[in-house]
Design an enzyme around this catalytic site. Sequence first.
Site, PDB file in Angstrom:
ATOM      1  N   CYS A  78       8.309 -63.896  92.593  1.00 40.60           N
ATOM      2  CA  CYS A  78       8.470 -63.786  94.050  1.00 40.60           C
ATOM      3  C   CYS A  78       7.693 -64.850  94.808  1.00 40.60           C
ATOM      4  O   CYS A  78       8.050 -65.185  95.939  1.00 40.60           O
ATOM      5  CB  CYS A  78       8.068 -62.394  94.532  1.00 40.60           C
ATOM      6  SG  CYS A  78       6.350 -61.951  94.164  1.00 40.60           S
ATOM      7  N   GLU A  96       5.735 -55.239  99.170  1.00 41.15           N
ATOM      8  CA  GLU A  96       5.489 -56.530  98.538  1.00 41.15           C
ATOM      9  C   GLU A  96       6.850 -57.161  98.272  1.00 41.15           C
ATOM     10  O   GLU A  96       7.557 -56.770  97.344  1.00 41.15           O
ATOM     11  CB  GLU A  96       4.698 -56.345  97.244  1.00 41.15           C
ATOM     12  CG  GLU A  96       3.321 -55.735  97.438  1.00 41.15           C
ATOM     13  CD  GLU A  96       2.370 -56.599  98.247  1.00 41.15           C
ATOM     14  OE1 GLU A  96       2.685 -57.807  98.445  1.00 41.15           O
ATOM     15  OE2 GLU A  96       1.335 -56.092  98.687  1.00 41.15           O
TER      16      GLU A  96
END
Length: 531
Positions: A258, A224
């Site tokens: 993110c 991720e």
Amino acid sequence: MPDVKLPAFKHTPVDEIAPIVDAVKATFQSQKTKDVEFRLKQLRKLYWAFTDNEAAICEALKLDVGKSTYEAYLAEIDFCRNDIIFLCNNLKKWVVDEKAPDISFPHWLVGPKIRKDPLGAVLIIGTYNFPFQLTLCPFFGAIAAGNTAIIKPSESAPNCAAVMQKMIEESLDPSCYKVVQGAIPETTALLDQQFDKIFYTGSAAVAKIISKRAAEHLTPVILELGGRNPAIVSKSADPRLAARRLLWGKLFNAGQVCVSHNVTLIDSSILPAFIKETKKALEEFFPNGAQKSPDYARIVNQRQWKRLKDLLDSTQGKIIWGGGSDEADRYLEPTVVQVSSPTDPLLQEETFGPIITILPVADLDEAIRTANQLHATPLAAYPFGNKADTDKVLRELRSGGASVNDSWYHITIQTLAFGGVGDSGQGSYRGRASFDAFTHRRSIVQTPNWMERLLDVRYMPYGNGDKLKQFQKMGVLKANFDREGNVKSSWVSAAFLLRTVVGGGLVAAGMGGFFWLARVRDADSVLSWKG
């Protein structure tokens, strides 16, 4: 929030790491975690660990990343508790064997099914920006799927890492779940060991190192990561809504998200209105300035603060709001920068901070073309405008996920799978996907003894071709298209389509059985056989 004493962050001795890994592997082989009720009890205990440690979690988040109490509950405590409850409410349904789909009639006789097996002993390496959510939500999935696990929290959020360790050691079975603390030496020692899966959240640079080490053991990984996520604001967009929603998404956790957008590609015709609304929203969000606001987070450490400050100093763009900073406070003011070129330093890497970079474009086509040039496979994309414009962006731009006319709404839905594409990540989790991420879907058939005569066609000697012809009549599908790729129009293709649509229902079963029996060489003997 009352004063609370936090546990100390202590590195795990490197020479203890291999024995820790061996221990959780041995526990998995004992079959302890296969029991579904055992898994549920572990998850329920973790739920109460969050409740019992709320004050410690909030304090640790405040010390490590300057996170407000509101954001601590919204994105960490309540997010994790909701995730646990969802897993607990659905786990017994998920673990049940599934009937295999798309099985033709003859193969029904062996009862094809999919069993959900745990992978084994897994490693989860967390990150610092949402230390509890991004480290423990994958961990919940690993527990639910029946694995043993080791988590390695980020050393960049040491107070949060220490609280996590306390929670896990006080609430979970210590033979199944362990916490390893440390930095590069400890992570290297972990990667020396063989796991059944590694889950990593963080930067692409570290992901490459982890992937290389995992490949030495042929260990699968879930990554991720992040990316230079574009927001594309077309001329049909509402400038006020776009400004407010994008600003919130970029300033939550001081931009250390993110999925936050790295650049706003905006149609020049609405740029003045967008900038005006952005300034208004900034004044509304922080009436006394961001540094004095209890709602504005801080950059995680001096190294990251300096990286962001250097980026701001290197830009060739125009700062139209903000630019202030305080290194001792790890404070970086929300800063709006208008750049004139995709080659500006602010667009060459993921900023991961409260810098709102705006690049005007002539039209939607230029915006899409520029976004694809900056990063072909970002983690997220945010198109703003009418349906025609946003559909065009989604059609011509790849991304791990997307929120239309909003900023990262999609990742707030805990039952919606979250993950990247290309170099923004591989694999996904959240909700059911968290269970699936740590589960092996094992295909199983059970051939009854009475089928032996039917199976004679597969045994040697194969003879002069008779068995091959018989097998082809029984098992080879007929194409419903010609050599040019055109579908044949006939009752045969209509029947084929009907069977496909019904897919496993009574009509498919009846047709499949009919055609199969019609093709068996000795149909009468099959129907009369009583093995």
